[in-house]
Write an enzyme that holds these catalytic residues in place. Structure first.
Site, PDB file in Angstrom:
ATOM      1  N   ARG A 283       0.810  -3.025  -5.555  1.00 17.32           N
ATOM      2  CA  ARG A 283       1.609  -3.549  -4.448  1.00 17.32           C
ATOM      3  C   ARG A 283       2.568  -4.644  -4.889  1.00 17.32           C
ATOM      4  O   ARG A 283       3.634  -4.800  -4.316  1.00 17.32           O
ATOM      5  CB  ARG A 283       0.702  -4.057  -3.318  1.00 17.32           C
ATOM      6  CG  ARG A 283       0.175  -2.906  -2.479  1.00 17.32           C
ATOM      7  CD  ARG A 283      -0.729  -3.363  -1.370  1.00 17.32           C
ATOM      8  NE  ARG A 283      -2.017  -3.802  -1.868  1.00 17.32           N
ATOM      9  CZ  ARG A 283      -3.033  -4.159  -1.099  1.00 17.32           C
ATOM     10  NH1 ARG A 283      -2.892  -4.129   0.206  1.00 17.32           N
ATOM     11  NH2 ARG A 283      -4.183  -4.520  -1.612  1.00 17.32           N
TER      12      ARG A 283
ATOM     13  N   GLY B 170     -21.286 -10.937 -18.827  1.00 17.43           N
ATOM     14  CA  GLY B 170     -20.342 -10.186 -17.998  1.00 17.43           C
ATOM     15  C   GLY B 170     -19.348  -9.361 -18.789  1.00 17.43           C
ATOM     16  O   GLY B 170     -18.624  -8.535 -18.227  1.00 17.43           O
ATOM     17  N   GLU B 171     -19.262  -9.567 -20.107  1.00 18.77           N
ATOM     18  CA  GLU B 171     -18.327  -8.760 -20.897  1.00 18.77           C
ATOM     19  C   GLU B 171     -18.746  -7.299 -20.872  1.00 18.77           C
ATOM     20  O   GLU B 171     -19.926  -6.970 -20.775  1.00 18.77           O
ATOM     21  CB  GLU B 171     -18.277  -9.268 -22.343  1.00 18.77           C
ATOM     22  CG  GLU B 171     -17.563 -10.601 -22.467  1.00 18.77           C
ATOM     23  CD  GLU B 171     -17.439 -11.058 -23.915  1.00 18.77           C
ATOM     24  OE1 GLU B 171     -17.924 -10.347 -24.819  1.00 18.77           O
ATOM     25  OE2 GLU B 171     -16.876 -12.143 -24.124  1.00 18.77           O
TER      26      GLU B 171
ATOM     27  N   THR C 171      -8.201  -3.612   4.584  1.00 16.85           N
ATOM     28  CA  THR C 171      -8.959  -4.283   5.642  1.00 16.85           C
ATOM     29  C   THR C 171      -8.937  -3.497   6.946  1.00 16.85           C
ATOM     30  O   THR C 171      -9.674  -3.805   7.879  1.00 16.85           O
ATOM     31  CB  THR C 171      -8.360  -5.667   5.950  1.00 16.85           C
ATOM     32  OG1 THR C 171      -7.034  -5.480   6.487  1.00 16.85           O
ATOM     33  CG2 THR C 171      -8.274  -6.531   4.708  1.00 16.85           C
TER      34      THR C 171
ATOM     35  N   LYS D 237       6.512  -3.497  10.288  1.00 16.82           N
ATOM     36  CA  LYS D 237       5.382  -4.419  10.115  1.00 16.82           C
ATOM     37  C   LYS D 237       5.813  -5.651   9.344  1.00 16.82           C
ATOM     38  O   LYS D 237       6.553  -5.550   8.372  1.00 16.82           O
ATOM     39  CB  LYS D 237       4.274  -3.694   9.334  1.00 16.82           C
ATOM     40  CG  LYS D 237       3.088  -4.553   8.958  1.00 16.82           C
ATOM     41  CD  LYS D 237       2.038  -3.732   8.203  1.00 16.82           C
ATOM     42  CE  LYS D 237       2.298  -3.695   6.720  1.00 16.82           C
ATOM     43  NZ  LYS D 237       1.258  -2.984   5.983  1.00 16.82           N
TER      44      LYS D 237
ATOM     45  N   HIS E  89       1.490   3.345  -4.844  1.00 18.25           N
ATOM     46  CA  HIS E  89       1.996   2.598  -3.688  1.00 18.25           C
ATOM     47  C   HIS E  89       3.528   2.617  -3.623  1.00 18.25           C
ATOM     48  O   HIS E  89       4.106   2.882  -2.569  1.00 18.25           O
ATOM     49  CB  HIS E  89       1.477   1.161  -3.727  1.00 18.25           C
ATOM     50  CG  HIS E  89       1.987   0.329  -2.595  1.00 18.25           C
ATOM     51  ND1 HIS E  89       1.608   0.552  -1.285  1.00 18.25           N
ATOM     52  CD2 HIS E  89       2.875  -0.682  -2.562  1.00 18.25           C
ATOM     53  CE1 HIS E  89       2.235  -0.303  -0.498  1.00 18.25           C
ATOM     54  NE2 HIS E  89       3.008  -1.056  -1.243  1.00 18.25           N
TER      55      HIS E  89
ATOM     56  N   ASP F 172      -0.921   6.384   6.061  1.00 17.33           N
ATOM     57  CA  ASP F 172      -0.637   5.289   5.125  1.00 17.33           C
ATOM     58  C   ASP F 172      -1.082   5.725   3.738  1.00 17.33           C
ATOM     59  O   ASP F 172      -1.811   6.715   3.599  1.00 17.33           O
ATOM     60  CB  ASP F 172      -1.396   4.021   5.563  1.00 17.33           C
ATOM     61  CG  ASP F 172      -0.640   2.750   5.190  1.00 17.33           C
ATOM     62  OD1 ASP F 172       0.231   2.820   4.294  1.00 17.33           O
ATOM     63  OD2 ASP F 172      -0.931   1.689   5.774  1.00 17.33           O
TER      64      ASP F 172
END
Ligand code: R5P
Length: 317
Positions: free
Chosen positions: A97, A39-40, A224, A193, A131, A219
């Site tokens: 975020r 995976g490297e 999601t 929110k 953000h 936004d």
């Protein structure tokens, strides 16, 4: 066009990097990116970059960790190959975020990623609709935070109903929504929110009158789709017209996001191509607005030591 630069593409959004290079009259620099069996990541720049300005185009989109590590390794490879300068072009800047600690023992990942990039040899960052723009302060190097609001406004303008209202889904997006409302010459409404979890949000207040009006929800990112869906439901309950439009710079569009937004009454979605969007099977619902011209203009000006002021979020007041 100045010579002495090369554009390298990570694997997160090669089509965007290719378009940027083409607009700059160049081909992508040759670079091999491989995964070892464990995976490297292994990166090899396949041509000399000695003395060149290297621009690495890599949004840190999902899978965020893979793309971030790949970017760090590419920057290290360019620095060790004696590049004159290394600029990370991160159209979507993930991990932005978490820019403060809230009520538990958390990391400030936006700061941590800033440190990682600089340690790897990045000397300049170009990004789009960060953000929280103040995250620029986590860097000691120049950060040019461009804005895609003008290109999205141009794309959405002819799809809007009469006298629409631009809606910010939370307090953090008021400045961006104000820019949309200003550019479109329409009114603004703001929702409040509360985030219950990573997948659940709750709208508690609406400031502004949306009765019998069409709405444009805006936004910086859609992950999601929960924020936009919940906002659309709240607006409908407050008397807004159905057939809402949503607009966001970064369409992460995780599985289920499109369905969630459609079920809540969103009829059209505009996102840019900072993130490679897989869900283009639904072209009548999702409009992908290209940002390559914006990025290429910024890079062209950077190479000529020109001003980026009107391309930046901060330059628009
Ligand atoms: C949050 O503050 C952001 O601006 C977006 O509203 C949020 O990240 C969108 O995520 P989701 O689509 O999962 O609600």
């Amino acid at each position: 066009m100045p010579e002495g630069f090369t554009i390298l593409a990570g694997t997160a959004n090669r089509p965007l990097a290719t378009s940027v290079a083409r607009l700059l009259g160049a081909a992508l620099g040759r670079c091999t990116i491989e995964r070892f069996p464990d995976g490297e990541v292994h990166v090899c720049i396949d041509e000399s970059v000695r003395g060149l300005e290297v621009y690495i185009v890599q949004p840190t989109a999902p899978p965020v960790n893979d793309h971030l590590v790949e970017l760090l390794i590419m920057a290290d490879a360019a620095r060790r190959a004696s590049a004159a300068g290394v600029t990370a072009v991160i159209p979507y800047f993930g991990y932005a975020r978490a820019d403060k600690r809230s009520d538990c023992r958390e990391a400030i990942t936006a700061r941590m990623v800033a440190d990682l990039l600089q340690t790897a040899g990045v000397q300049h960052v170009v990004t789009i609709d960060l953000h929280t723009p103040q995250a620029e302060g986590f860097f000691r190097i120049p950060v040019d935070n461009l804005t895609a609001v003008p290109v999205l406004v141009a794309a959405v303008r002819n799809h809007l109903p009469d006298a629409p209202v631009v809606v910010a889904p939370d307090a953090g997006r008021v400045k961006m929504a104000t820019a949309y409302a200003h550019d479109l010459g329409v009114e603004l409404a703001v929702l409040h929110k509360r985030r219950e979890s990573g997948t659940r949000t709750m709208i508690t207040h609406l400031v502004g009158d949306v009765r019998h009006r069409g709405c444009l929800l805006v936004d910086d990112m859609i992950s999601t789709g929960g924020t936009i869906a919940e906002s659309a439901r709240t607006l409908l309950a407050a008397g807004a017209l159905p057939d809402m439009i949503a607009c966001a710079t970064h369409g992460l569009l995780l599985p289920g996001a499109l369905r969630r937004m459609r079920a809540a009454g969103v009829r059209q979605l505009f996102v840019t191509d900072t993130v490679l969007v897989d869900s283009m099977d639904d072209a009548s619902f999702v409009h992908a607005v290209p940002v390559a011209p914006l990025v290429a203009t910024a890079l062209r000006r950077l190479m000529a030591d020109g001003s980026l002021l009107e391309l930046r979020e901060a330059g628009r007041g």
